[in-house]
Design a protein around this motif. Structure first.
Motif, PDB file in Angstrom:
ATOM      1  N   GLY A  80       0.795  -1.217   0.000  1.00 10.52           N
ATOM      2  CA  GLY A  80       0.000   0.000   0.000  1.00 10.52           C
ATOM      3  C   GLY A  80       0.826   1.265   0.000  1.00 10.52           C
ATOM      4  N   GLN A  81       2.127   1.157  -0.209  1.00  6.39           N
ATOM      5  CA  GLN A  81       2.961   2.345  -0.251  1.00  6.39           C
ATOM      6  C   GLN A  81       2.577   3.227  -1.440  1.00  6.39           C
ATOM      7  OE1 GLN A  81       3.907  -0.788  -0.770  1.00  6.39           O
ATOM      8  NE2 GLN A  81       5.841  -0.971  -1.915  1.00  6.39           N
ATOM      9  N   GLN A  82       2.752   4.532  -1.277  1.00  3.59           N
ATOM     10  CA  GLN A  82       2.388   5.505  -2.295  1.00  3.59           C
ATOM     11  C   GLN A  82       3.598   5.858  -3.166  1.00  3.59           C
ATOM     12  OE1 GLN A  82      -0.906   6.460  -2.644  1.00  3.59           O
ATOM     13  NE2 GLN A  82      -1.115   4.852  -1.084  1.00  3.59           N
ATOM     14  N   PRO A  83       3.361   6.350  -4.390  1.00  2.00           N
ATOM     15  CA  PRO A  83       4.480   6.701  -5.270  1.00  2.00           C
ATOM     16  C   PRO A  83       5.440   7.712  -4.649  1.00  2.00           C
ATOM     17  CG  PRO A  83       2.429   6.655  -6.505  1.00  2.00           C
ATOM     18  CD  PRO A  83       2.060   6.496  -5.058  1.00  2.00           C
ATOM     19  N   GLU A  84       4.899   8.597  -3.792  1.00  2.00           N
ATOM     20  CA  GLU A  84       5.762   9.614  -3.182  1.00  2.00           C
ATOM     21  C   GLU A  84       6.569   9.083  -2.000  1.00  2.00           C
ATOM     22  OE1 GLU A  84       1.550  10.174  -1.445  1.00  2.00           O
ATOM     23  OE2 GLU A  84       2.476   9.713  -3.391  1.00  2.00           O
ATOM     24  N   ASP A  85       6.271   7.876  -1.539  1.00  2.00           N
ATOM     25  CA  ASP A  85       7.037   7.302  -0.439  1.00  2.00           C
ATOM     26  C   ASP A  85       8.467   7.035  -0.896  1.00  2.00           C
ATOM     27  OD1 ASP A  85       4.855   7.357   1.216  1.00  2.00           O
ATOM     28  OD2 ASP A  85       4.280   5.273   0.833  1.00  2.00           O
ATOM     29  N   GLY A  86       9.415   7.405  -0.053  1.00  2.00           N
ATOM     30  CA  GLY A  86      10.811   7.271  -0.448  1.00  2.00           C
ATOM     31  C   GLY A  86      11.390   5.889  -0.241  1.00  2.00           C
TER      32      GLY A  86
END
Length: 234
Positions: free
Chosen positions: A93-99
């Motif tokens: 569920g990580q988002q594209p902006e997550d580093g």
């Protein structure tokens, strides 16, 4: 302290394969250890240990590792190296902006390769964090048990770190998934400056439960959240 965190033990269908994988990632040599394979740690980097056992998928990732990066190139190199020796990408569920980048090792154990500008893990070394499911109560218990001070205590989330620095252990606070079976990942503690019985009594006084004596020089206990851990006289 009379007790030290020696390693995190992983139950594994193929302990040798996991030991090779993590030995390659951490650049550590494997040592035979009773019924397991140990990648010894240092005073500031936690060891990893792999033993035969069938992991329960429901409890496979109540604990996962965080690896740090010195730069974006280093992060990508770490990911590429992991994929080349058996890791795979995981969608949690990580988002594209997550580093950070989430991977699973060949045994299905999740780990994250953290972005280089993460200040919380700065200076913690490559194996920077054990990220655990657990309540604030269990974070306070482990702080007392290991003699590691709290370095984070906010909104039910806690983290501790050895006085020498290095790998942090963090607990994410509630909600914590119900514990139904024996944990696949467990802490292994070494008793060094006292006898096993005295250390068991101390840990029980802090909130642990004695599950069983597993030998003349070892025992299994559980922390206040019911997470099993092993105690070994050295």
């Amino acid at each position: 302290m009379a007790v030290q965190l020696l390693a995190v033990t992983y139950d594994a269908d193929d302990p040798a394969r996991l030991a090779r994988f993590w030995g390659g990632m951490l650049r550590r040599d494997t040592v035979a250890d009773a019924d397991g394979l140990l990648l010894p740690g240092t005073p500031t980097q936690v060891g990893l240990r792999f033993t035969p056992g069938r992991p329960d998928q429901a409890h496979l990732n109540r604990l996962h590792l965080h690896l740090t990066s010195a730069s974006l190139d280093h992060q990508q190199d770490t990911v590429a190296a992991a994929l080349a020796i058996g890791a795979r990408h995981v969608d949690v569920g990580q988002q594209p902006e997550d580093g950070h980048i989430v991977l699973a090792d060949p045994g299905g154990n999740f780990f994250c390769v953290i972005e280089p500008d993460n200040t919380f893990l700065a200076g913690c070394g490559f194996l920077a964090e054990l990220a655990c499911d657990g309540t604030r109560q269990v974070g306070l218990f482990w702080s007392d048990a290991l003699g590691w001070p709290l370095v984070w205590d906010d909104n039910e989330e806690t983290a501790i770190q050895s006085p020498h620095g290095g790998t942090k252990i963090a607990w994410g606070g509630p909600p914590v998934a119900p514990k139904l079976v024996r944990n696949t990942q467990r802490f292994l503690l070494a008793v060094t400056d006292t006898d096993l019985g005295t250390e068991i009594d101390r840990l029980v006084s802090l909130g642990a439960t004695l599950n069983s004596m597993t030998g003349d020089d070892s025992a299994e206990l559980a922390d206040p959240n019911g997470n099993e851990f092993d105690l070994r006289q050295t």
